[in-house]
Design a protein around this motif. Structure first.
Motif, PDB file in Angstrom:
ATOM      1  N   LEU A 279     -15.979 -31.238  11.493  1.00  0.00           N
ATOM      2  CA  LEU A 279     -16.164 -32.631  11.890  1.00  0.00           C
ATOM      3  C   LEU A 279     -15.261 -32.901  13.082  1.00  0.00           C
ATOM      4  CD1 LEU A 279     -16.477 -34.895   8.729  1.00  0.00           C
ATOM      5  CD2 LEU A 279     -18.014 -34.828  10.690  1.00  0.00           C
ATOM      6  N   LEU A 280     -15.849 -33.390  14.158  1.00  0.00           N
ATOM      7  CA  LEU A 280     -15.118 -33.585  15.400  1.00  0.00           C
ATOM      8  C   LEU A 280     -15.100 -35.060  15.764  1.00  0.00           C
ATOM      9  CD1 LEU A 280     -13.740 -31.842  17.634  1.00  0.00           C
ATOM     10  CD2 LEU A 280     -15.867 -32.071  18.930  1.00  0.00           C
ATOM     11  N   LEU A 281     -13.919 -35.599  16.013  1.00  0.00           N
ATOM     12  CA  LEU A 281     -13.763 -36.979  16.478  1.00  0.00           C
ATOM     13  C   LEU A 281     -13.560 -36.943  17.985  1.00  0.00           C
ATOM     14  CD1 LEU A 281     -13.456 -40.003  15.726  1.00  0.00           C
ATOM     15  CD2 LEU A 281     -10.983 -39.595  15.567  1.00  0.00           C
ATOM     16  N   VAL A 282     -14.450 -37.657  18.720  1.00  0.00           N
ATOM     17  CA  VAL A 282     -14.447 -37.598  20.178  1.00  0.00           C
ATOM     18  C   VAL A 282     -14.234 -38.999  20.738  1.00  0.00           C
ATOM     19  CG1 VAL A 282     -15.696 -36.823  22.227  1.00  0.00           C
ATOM     20  CG2 VAL A 282     -16.089 -35.685  20.032  1.00  0.00           C
ATOM     21  N   ARG A 283     -13.404 -39.082  21.770  1.00  0.00           N
ATOM     22  CA  ARG A 283     -13.130 -40.342  22.452  1.00  0.00           C
ATOM     23  C   ARG A 283     -13.739 -40.281  23.853  1.00  0.00           C
ATOM     24  NH1 ARG A 283      -8.929 -41.628  26.062  1.00  0.00           N
ATOM     25  NH2 ARG A 283      -8.241 -43.811  26.050  1.00  0.00           N
TER      26      ARG A 283
ATOM     27  N   GLY B  88     -12.859 -43.971  28.177  1.00  0.00           N
ATOM     28  CA  GLY B  88     -11.530 -44.581  28.127  1.00  0.00           C
ATOM     29  C   GLY B  88     -11.194 -45.240  26.809  1.00  0.00           C
ATOM     30  N   GLY B  89     -11.808 -44.789  25.725  1.00  0.00           N
ATOM     31  CA  GLY B  89     -11.517 -45.357  24.413  1.00  0.00           C
ATOM     32  C   GLY B  89     -12.483 -46.430  23.972  1.00  0.00           C
ATOM     33  N   ARG B  90     -13.509 -46.706  24.770  1.00  0.00           N
ATOM     34  CA  ARG B  90     -14.496 -47.724  24.363  1.00  0.00           C
ATOM     35  C   ARG B  90     -15.546 -47.149  23.426  1.00  0.00           C
ATOM     36  NH1 ARG B  90     -16.826 -50.906  29.419  1.00  0.00           N
ATOM     37  NH2 ARG B  90     -18.022 -51.780  27.676  1.00  0.00           N
ATOM     38  N   LEU B  91     -15.785 -45.828  23.464  1.00  0.00           N
ATOM     39  CA  LEU B  91     -16.806 -45.196  22.638  1.00  0.00           C
ATOM     40  C   LEU B  91     -16.160 -44.068  21.840  1.00  0.00           C
ATOM     41  CD1 LEU B  91     -19.929 -45.521  22.300  1.00  0.00           C
ATOM     42  CD2 LEU B  91     -20.153 -43.483  23.725  1.00  0.00           C
ATOM     43  N   TRP B  92     -16.444 -44.047  20.536  1.00  0.00           N
ATOM     44  CA  TRP B  92     -15.896 -43.024  19.646  1.00  0.00           C
ATOM     45  C   TRP B  92     -17.035 -42.413  18.839  1.00  0.00           C
ATOM     46  CZ3 TRP B  92     -10.508 -42.004  19.040  1.00  0.00           C
ATOM     47  CH2 TRP B  92      -9.682 -42.820  19.827  1.00  0.00           C
ATOM     48  N   ARG B  93     -16.981 -41.103  18.697  1.00  0.00           N
ATOM     49  CA  ARG B  93     -18.075 -40.397  18.000  1.00  0.00           C
ATOM     50  C   ARG B  93     -17.490 -39.424  16.990  1.00  0.00           C
ATOM     51  NH1 ARG B  93     -20.241 -38.530  22.132  1.00  0.00           N
ATOM     52  NH2 ARG B  93     -19.305 -36.450  22.190  1.00  0.00           N
ATOM     53  N   LEU B  94     -18.067 -39.411  15.780  1.00  0.00           N
ATOM     54  CA  LEU B  94     -17.741 -38.435  14.750  1.00  0.00           C
ATOM     55  C   LEU B  94     -18.987 -37.592  14.524  1.00  0.00           C
ATOM     56  CD1 LEU B  94     -15.567 -37.505  12.699  1.00  0.00           C
ATOM     57  CD2 LEU B  94     -16.645 -39.027  11.025  1.00  0.00           C
ATOM     58  N   THR B  95     -18.871 -36.287  14.689  1.00  0.00           N
ATOM     59  CA  THR B  95     -20.059 -35.441  14.652  1.00  0.00           C
ATOM     60  C   THR B  95     -19.727 -34.062  14.125  1.00  0.00           C
ATOM     61  OG1 THR B  95     -21.893 -34.605  16.006  1.00  0.00           O
ATOM     62  CG2 THR B  95     -19.723 -34.597  17.007  1.00  0.00           C
ATOM     63  N   ASP B  96     -20.751 -33.347  13.649  1.00  0.00           N
ATOM     64  CA  ASP B  96     -20.606 -31.946  13.284  1.00  0.00           C
ATOM     65  C   ASP B  96     -20.657 -31.100  14.552  1.00  0.00           C
ATOM     66  OD1 ASP B  96     -20.283 -32.219  10.616  1.00  0.00           O
ATOM     67  OD2 ASP B  96     -22.340 -31.708  10.054  1.00  0.00           O
ATOM     68  N   ALA B  97     -19.727 -30.178  14.696  1.00  0.00           N
ATOM     69  CA  ALA B  97     -19.700 -29.293  15.854  1.00  0.00           C
ATOM     70  C   ALA B  97     -19.143 -27.945  15.424  1.00  0.00           C
ATOM     71  CB  ALA B  97     -18.856 -29.878  16.978  1.00  0.00           C
ATOM     72  N   CYS B  98     -19.654 -26.892  16.036  1.00  0.00           N
ATOM     73  CA  CYS B  98     -19.131 -25.564  15.738  1.00  0.00           C
ATOM     74  C   CYS B  98     -17.744 -25.416  16.359  1.00  0.00           C
ATOM     75  CB  CYS B  98     -20.082 -24.490  16.249  1.00  0.00           C
ATOM     76  SG  CYS B  98     -20.154 -24.372  18.051  1.00  0.00           S
ATOM     77  N   THR B  99     -17.058 -24.376  15.967  1.00  0.00           N
ATOM     78  CA  THR B  99     -15.693 -24.171  16.451  1.00  0.00           C
ATOM     79  C   THR B  99     -15.647 -24.005  17.960  1.00  0.00           C
ATOM     80  OG1 THR B  99     -15.134 -23.120  14.345  1.00  0.00           O
ATOM     81  CG2 THR B  99     -13.641 -22.725  16.194  1.00  0.00           C
ATOM     82  N   ALA B 100     -16.618 -23.293  18.526  1.00  0.00           N
ATOM     83  CA  ALA B 100     -16.628 -23.066  19.974  1.00  0.00           C
ATOM     84  C   ALA B 100     -16.863 -24.360  20.733  1.00  0.00           C
ATOM     85  CB  ALA B 100     -17.694 -22.038  20.332  1.00  0.00           C
TER      86      ALA B 100
ATOM     87  N   SER C   9     -10.902 -34.749  22.149  1.00  0.00           N
ATOM     88  CA  SER C   9     -11.455 -34.630  20.807  1.00  0.00           C
ATOM     89  C   SER C   9     -10.411 -34.052  19.869  1.00  0.00           C
ATOM     90  CB  SER C   9     -12.700 -33.746  20.813  1.00  0.00           C
ATOM     91  OG  SER C   9     -12.355 -32.412  21.176  1.00  0.00           O
ATOM     92  N   ALA C  10     -10.654 -34.224  18.582  1.00  0.00           N
ATOM     93  CA  ALA C  10      -9.765 -33.679  17.551  1.00  0.00           C
ATOM     94  C   ALA C  10     -10.592 -33.353  16.329  1.00  0.00           C
ATOM     95  CB  ALA C  10      -8.664 -34.679  17.199  1.00  0.00           C
ATOM     96  N   VAL C  11     -10.311 -32.202  15.721  1.00  0.00           N
ATOM     97  CA  VAL C  11     -10.989 -31.800  14.490  1.00  0.00           C
ATOM     98  C   VAL C  11     -10.411 -32.599  13.329  1.00  0.00           C
ATOM     99  CG1 VAL C  11     -11.403 -29.903  12.898  1.00  0.00           C
ATOM    100  CG2 VAL C  11     -11.504 -29.508  15.359  1.00  0.00           C
ATOM    101  N   VAL C  12     -11.288 -33.178  12.514  1.00  0.00           N
ATOM    102  CA  VAL C  12     -10.869 -33.969  11.359  1.00  0.00           C
ATOM    103  C   VAL C  12     -10.792 -33.054  10.148  1.00  0.00           C
ATOM    104  CG1 VAL C  12     -11.424 -35.928   9.884  1.00  0.00           C
ATOM    105  CG2 VAL C  12     -11.980 -36.010  12.316  1.00  0.00           C
ATOM    106  N   PRO C  13      -9.617 -32.890   9.522  1.00  0.00           N
ATOM    107  CA  PRO C  13      -9.521 -32.034   8.331  1.00  0.00           C
ATOM    108  C   PRO C  13     -10.404 -32.548   7.208  1.00  0.00           C
ATOM    109  CG  PRO C  13      -7.344 -32.569   9.206  1.00  0.00           C
ATOM    110  CD  PRO C  13      -8.328 -33.452   9.918  1.00  0.00           C
ATOM    111  N   ASP C  14     -10.938 -31.640   6.418  1.00  0.00           N
ATOM    112  CA  ASP C  14     -11.798 -32.035   5.309  1.00  0.00           C
ATOM    113  C   ASP C  14     -11.044 -32.893   4.296  1.00  0.00           C
ATOM    114  OD1 ASP C  14     -13.862 -30.618   6.448  1.00  0.00           O
ATOM    115  OD2 ASP C  14     -13.475 -28.800   5.291  1.00  0.00           O
ATOM    116  N   THR C  15      -9.733 -32.685   4.171  1.00  0.00           N
ATOM    117  CA  THR C  15      -8.958 -33.437   3.192  1.00  0.00           C
ATOM    118  C   THR C  15      -8.907 -34.921   3.523  1.00  0.00           C
ATOM    119  OG1 THR C  15      -6.975 -32.891   4.439  1.00  0.00           O
ATOM    120  CG2 THR C  15      -7.512 -31.497   2.558  1.00  0.00           C
ATOM    121  N   VAL C  16      -9.065 -35.274   4.809  1.00  0.00           N
ATOM    122  CA  VAL C  16      -9.032 -36.680   5.188  1.00  0.00           C
ATOM    123  C   VAL C  16     -10.231 -37.423   4.632  1.00  0.00           C
ATOM    124  CG1 VAL C  16      -9.100 -38.281   7.136  1.00  0.00           C
ATOM    125  CG2 VAL C  16      -7.698 -36.218   7.265  1.00  0.00           C
TER     126      VAL C  16
END
Length: 346
Positions: free
Chosen positions: A90-94, A97-109, A117-124
């Motif tokens: 799960l990848l959190l993308v900004r 300039g911070g007006r749009l945020w996206r949470l999406t499935d993405a492969c490691t590459a 962007s930042a990977v969201v740990p499953d524990t969160v």
């Protein structure tokens, strides 16, 4: 490049937008009818992340069915690379300039190639909000290394180098408590109850010494505490676990308890030094005379009378100075054993 042949019925991409309004930004979700009220700048990011996480919890999908969503867009969310590979995250993308945020499935590459962007740990996402009326049982926090004895020993050694040699014992005890009690803003609050326990509630000269040394700056205080801003950048690099540092501050304060070691700051600091440098297994301590005098803000000639008083107070049973190499040895006494024996004050 790995081809994506299977298609999931669940769209694993959620987008929210922070639309500027005269009274503050408004959270708008592209997947639902949510349109929150105006948010304060500090609360906007917290609410949008919580809303995206809520969507991810409501639309779970087994790991083997999840695919890289940016592949669905022709990998237009990031620069071209050699192709999708690696586990799906799960990848959190900004964006914008911070007006749009996206949470999406993405492969490691693809996750590694996506900027801001930042990977969201499953524990969160696995920690859902508790239902109303639910009482959550919290596990007792386990202290982290180093222990209180080691923390105090390291701080005494640090101030021996950071403070002027003529700094008094009272000022050194205040510096120790401030360093162990400071928060993430490098501010420390010492209540008058703590200062009375240290017999330093009227030690205006000691505070002046720390200000003149450039260690602290006093802040507006109230009738219950003294508040200071710590200016020494080196103290900001110490272990970040504040609960453990507060435990060490309490350990240090009890270690030179005035009821056991008298009311003079030099005697209290000498007691704390001896206890901090005592081996837990053997009950014996060893150091150099020069080191003890430097860390206690004393002279070598003044140490024998202090050590004799510690024996009288029961903090030590015996002490011996080896004049050939300047080594000092002692054995802990009954009034110092409790703190030496490995107990962490809770």
């Amino acid at each position: 490049m790995r081809l994506c042949l299977a298609r999931s019925g669940v769209r694993r991409t959620w987008t929210v937008e922070l639309r500027p309004e005269p009274g503050g930004p408004v959270l708008v979700c592209h997947q639902c009818t949510h349109r929150g009220g105006q948010l304060a700048g500090s609360a906007a990011r917290t609410e949008l992340v919580a809303h995206l996480a809520l969507h991810a919890r409501r639309d779970p999908l087994p790991a083997h069915l999840r695919i890289c969503q940016c592949h669905e867009r022709g990998c237009s969310w990031h620069p071209r690379h050699r192709g999708c590979h690696g586990p799906i995250r799960l990848l959190l993308v900004r964006e914008q300039g911070g007006r749009l945020w996206r949470l999406t499935d993405a492969c490691t590459a693809c996750a590694a190639s996506t900027s801001q962007s930042a990977v969201v740990p499953d524990t969160v996402l696995g920690t859902a909000a508790a239902p109303p009326g639910h009482v959550k049982v919290r596990r007792r926090r386990r202290p982290k290394e180093p222990d209180s004895q080691t923390r105090v020993r390291e701080m005494l050694s640090y101030f021996a180098a950071a403070l002027p040699a003529e700094t008094s014992a009272g000022a050194r005890m205040l510096a120790l408590q401030c360093a162990l009690r400071m928060n993430v803003s490098a501010q420390a609050r010492l209540s008058f109850g703590v200062l009375r326990s240290l017999r330093l509630e009227t030690a205006a000269d000691a505070w002046c010494e720390l200000r003149d040394a450039g260690l602290i700056r006093t802040l507006p205080s109230d009738e219950r505490a003294v508040v200071v801003q710590i200016l020494d950048a080196g103290l900001l690099t110490q272990h970040p676990a504040r609960p453990d540092r507060l435990r060490a501050a309490d350990w240090a304060m009890r270690g030179f308890c005035p009821a056991r070691t008298g009311s003079t700051p030099p005697l209290q600091l000498a007691a704390l030094f001896a206890i901090a440098w005592t081996d837990r297994g053997t009950g014996q301590g060893t150091t150099e005379m020069e080191q003890m005098s430097r860390e206690c803000g004393s002279t070598i000639a003044a140490l024998p009378p202090l050590l004799d008083q510690l024996v009288t107070a029961g903090v030590l049973t015996t002490w011996q100075a080896v004049r050939e190499d300047g080594e000092l040895r002692w054995r802990i006494g009954p009034n110092g054993f409790y703190y030496h024996a490995g107990s962490e004050i809770s």
